[in-house]
Design an enzyme around this catalytic site. Structure first.
Site: not given
Ligand SMILES: *Cc1c(COP(=O)(O)O)cnc(C)c1O
Length: 401
Positions: A328, A302
């Protein structure tokens, strides 16, 4: 909570760790009910998807709250935490008809947000009272990921389809006992909320046997400095006045309901993570923590800006950091943020980590979900254990290949 207390909890329970302050939750609940104290029948249904730990549910039950649920499993958790079916409302979107039936059979209030489902349900169960969720087509806030009342939203029955709802009611003889709206998570302006409320009142007039009006949520809490906070006290005054007038006009006492999630639990939550590495690059200083968007997805999902404090060095000189995770992928919690000087092994504290944080956590990168602790009466109580390797493989079936 004090940095010292949080630091002690990180030492006792390890990191990363979610901590929830019981007093803040109780305080927010009482603030909301106090703002509407002139309403005779007020009902707060905690939107449990924000944070669904059963101890948190019990705490809110003790405050006097009901529950707002969006899945059969949430209903089950609510019952497990001791809520009776009459204290639960089911406000799903896009679930199967069978799921709605299952919940209705438990005696839980159903909220329907689709005409075809309404017609099907009314035909099959004309005696089961139903609430309808309307879409007033009011845009709340600017983020379309969290605005659910606008014209393109998948939520609710359009306000322009009320004539069709009335026809279904007439044809099936079903009983509509409530009207509901939930315009999104970002009510920046009380006037916008009141404007949407007028639309709800207008719709409500057309149904003669209502027991409650549900105004959903959308109460905003501040995340970063300068953020707007919904002024609950002012909203309480203005909406109460309008609601009492409507009751008179309607000729019957009604229950006024809300279903806040964030407002009740966001500020009660603290997320603690340890700094694994401090990495100077050509353009910034990275502080890499022992967590990632697998534990706290809101900044990436968000763009939320959770305040970050270095509780190991709260008085330290401030420097600029980019705080990142160990996943990662790009998982940035904060860009170019002023934080008191960070050393490796320091504990960073993320504020506003009560709502939509743990409940959105995943096992991505095969990491364990963090433990959760409730801070109550000056003590930390473990309310969910850190996961273990067993949890990662418990549903997996090894097939000889
Ligand atoms: C998520 C949700 C809420 C809670 O929203 P907050 O912004 O957390 O207060 C309320 N009602 C419904 C129907 C929801 O889906």
């Amino acid at each position: 909570m004090q940095p010292k207390e949080l630091l002690t909890l990180a030492e006792e329970f390890g990191s990363p760790l979610y901590v929830y302050d019981a007093t803040t939750i109780e305080h927010q609940y009482n603030r909301l009910t106090a703002a509407f104290s002139k309403v005779e029948n007020l009902r707060i249904n905690y939107a449990m998807k924000a944070l669904s730990n059963i101890t948190i549910l019990k705490l809110l039950k003790k405050c006097g709250s009901g529950l707002d649920t969006v899945s059969f499993q949430e209903v089950q958790l609510g019952l497990h935490a001791g809520f009776t079916p009459d204290k639960i409302i089911f406000t799903p979107n896009g679930v199967s008809f069978e799921e709605i039936e299952e919940v209705a059979k438990l005696g839980v209030q159903i909220n329907i947000d689709n005409l075809s489902v309404l017609e099907h349900f009314g035909t099959k169960y004309p005696k089961v009272p139903v609430c309808i969720r309307i879409n007033p087509h009011v845009m709340a806030g600017g983020n379309e990921n969290i605005s659910v009342g606008h014209i393109d939203s998948k939520f609710g029955i359009s306000i322009y389809q009320i004539p069709h709802v009335l026809r279904i009611v007439e044809n099936t003889k079903m009983h509509i006992n409530g009207i509901h709206m939930h315009t999104g998570s970002d009510i920046l302006d009380i006037e916008v909320f009141l404007y949407a409320a007028e639309i709800l009142f207008d719709a409500a007039k057309q149904f003669k046997e209502l027991d409650f009006l549900d105004f959903g949520s959308g109460f905003k809490v501040p995340y970063k400095k300068g953020d707007i906070e919904t002024n609950i006290e002012e909203l309480g005054k203005k909406l109460t006045k309008r609601f009492l007038a409507f009751e008179k006009e309607y000729g019957r006492t009604l229950t006024l309901a809300f279903e806040p999630g964030k407002f009740l639990v966001s500020e009660a939550g603290f997320f603690l993570a340890k700094v694994n590495v401090v990495k100077q690059t050509t353009s910034t200083v990275f502080a890499g923590i022992d967590s990632g968007f697998n534990h706290l997805i809101r900044p990436m999902f968000y763009g939320s800006q959770h305040m970050i404090e270095n509780i190991s060095n709260p008085k330290g000189k401030e420097r600029f950091y980019t705080v990142v995770g160990y996943i990662c992928e790009t998982d940035t919690f904060a860009n170019n943020r002023r934080v008191a000087e960070i050393k490796e092994s320091d504990i960073l504290c993320f504020k506003n980590a009560g709502a939509y944080c743990f409940s959105m956590a995943s096992n991505y990168n095969s990491r364990f979900k963090p433990a959760e602790v409730l801070w109550k009466d000056g003590k930390g109580h473990l309310i969910s254990k850190r996961e273990t390797f067993e949890d990662l493989i418990k549903n997996q079936i090894l097939v000889e290949v």
